[in-house]
Enzyme design. Sequence first.
Site, mmCIF file in Angstrom:
data_model
loop_
_atom_site.group_PDB
_atom_site.id
_atom_site.type_symbol
_atom_site.label_atom_id
_atom_site.label_comp_id
_atom_site.label_asym_id
_atom_site.label_seq_id
_atom_site.Cartn_x
_atom_site.Cartn_y
_atom_site.Cartn_z
ATOM 1 N N GLY A 120 0.826 -1.199 0.000
ATOM 2 C CA GLY A 120 0.000 0.000 0.000
ATOM 3 C C GLY A 120 0.864 1.253 0.000
ATOM 4 N N SER A 121 0.410 2.283 0.719
ATOM 5 C CA SER A 121 1.016 3.619 0.617
ATOM 6 C C SER A 121 2.431 3.722 1.176
ATOM 7 C CB SER A 121 0.122 4.637 1.318
ATOM 8 O OG SER A 121 -1.113 4.754 0.635
ATOM 9 N N VAL A 122 2.906 2.724 1.907
ATOM 10 C CA VAL A 122 4.312 2.732 2.314
ATOM 11 C C VAL A 122 5.207 2.851 1.088
ATOM 12 C CG1 VAL A 122 6.132 1.289 3.317
ATOM 13 C CG2 VAL A 122 3.930 1.449 4.458
ATOM 14 N N LYS A 165 4.789 4.621 -1.452
ATOM 15 C CA LYS A 165 4.870 5.998 -1.971
ATOM 16 C C LYS A 165 6.207 6.640 -1.644
ATOM 17 C CE LYS A 165 -0.144 6.689 -1.736
ATOM 18 N NZ LYS A 165 -1.263 7.231 -0.962
#
Length: 593
Positions: free
Chosen positions: A304-306, A308
């Site tokens: 997921g957003s980790v 990014k």
Amino acid sequence: MRKKRMVVWISICLAGFGLLLFRLAQLQLIDTESFSKHEINLIEASVKQRSQEMVVDNGRGNFLDRSGKPLSYEAASVLVLFPFLKKMDWEAEKVAGAIGVSEYALKNAVENSKEPFAFGDPEPVILTKRQMDIINGMEIPGVFAVERKYPMEKVPAAQLVGIIGENEEVLKSRYGDNDLLPRTLIGLSGLEKSFDEFLVAEGKSKLVYHVDGEGAPLFGINVKYIEPANPFYPINLQTSIDKGLQMLLEEKVDQHKIKKGGVVLLDIETSSILAMVSRPAINPAKPYTDEGVENMMIKQHVPGSVFKTVVAAAAIDNGLDNPARKFDCSKTITGKKDMKHDYGMLNFTDSFAVSCNRTFGEAAQELQKKNPNILEKYSEMLSLTGGAGWTGDIFHLENFSQLRDEEKGRIFRTDEARKDRNFAALSGIGQHEVRVTPLAVANMIATIARGGEKDMVRAVLSIQYQNGTKMTQFPKNKLEGDEISPYTAMKLQKLLHEVVLNEKGTGRWFRDLPYDVAGKSGTAETGIYNDGKQLHNKWFAGYFPYEKPKYALVTVNLGVPENEGGVNPLFAEIVKEVYDYNHGTLAKGPENE
């Protein structure tokens, strides 16, 4: 006719006698150590039949934490009693008085025994040094005070350390015709498996009595203490684990009811594992087949957003983080109105702080247009793919890996997906085919905190002989390949800090902690449903203290519904526990002296 029958009969007798001789030779001379398809060691079985023995140490190597505390065993001074005492008139009253138990308890235990045993097992009576001296000074046949090693009922960092067992097929595949008994214990997972060649037993340490057919001493009162011929073995593996921190973190993970997931805590300066917790826990009833044997911290999961953070690094180097540029964070990654978050127009820094999918979907597409391999390139530069565990040459072993079961992670599976615009956007927010391990995420965070220097992660610091001298050490090694620049690392540090400082940041909960934290959250859709609910992986990865980074910490809860199982409270509590461990009452306990 009669003569012919006699010849036949004599021939049959000679053949039978020849078979008997061959069988006798097979038993006594040929197959003495590997008889039948079961490869029974006849010599060992024969000795065992006419002797009684008490194993004091199984001879396999041991695990220590970074300060020398045992991780895999506990040493206890115990009273060993042999069953033949029931046939003798022995001074039970004196022995009982020396250790503070009743004479009846001692005699009753002996009467019910069939093999030598430690008095009180499975919770033996622990003796003092003075009590041991008194017992052994009595010189009573079949009564001994010895130090014995017991496997720990609950091994700290159990999945990292691994499990052992008997497996003749694996034993042969690893060691061929080496002089090892078929029932030798071998490592089946974790560090037990990786370091098996060093840990495998050369022989057991044991007390042995030779007995007659009725179990009485055969050669008087003399007992033999048998141990491996090499005085330097068994060896010890000094791990990087801090036992005190490990036990604290295991307690916190269980308090927060993490059923699948766990925690990784790294020492940034030394690039080593201080604590690693994986759930589900190992099931002692079926340790070899249960899911708990798998170390979730070195398995691939959707981040997921980790992820990014990787996109941000590439965006910084390619000028996409211009503060004047605004992104429409009221829309989803597909351009539709975002029904959950309406952040409006945000710049790159604020987008990272609130984890705006629209911003990073667009950035990933622009980066892909410049170079289809760019996300994979920066993932490698940040040590997120390719493996984080220590590898190198030791002794005759080339490319030795401390973490043999570690998965390496990936961004794309196919070149077609790598060039697809929509897949680029999904990958930019850590979805689609992106898979990473919590250990690799922790190492990415540590790499950023170190200013871009990417190092291998150590789980073992040294291999030691039994006397404490070092056989070999595992130095801090750099990971191969390109690194991000110190400037890029500095910009990423500020972005990660803004996640906590920003009023709407996904890490704003961590502002009042005793250590100043920087980090990144992640909530990933797994594509798996349960009772109609989409399951998610919940992450928070960060480091602290911000100004002088010492710890990189990753907390992850796998396969939970969207509105359940958040890891922010767990992350916060661990930061507090680490602070107290270093500065508060926890640091003064005997575990940390």
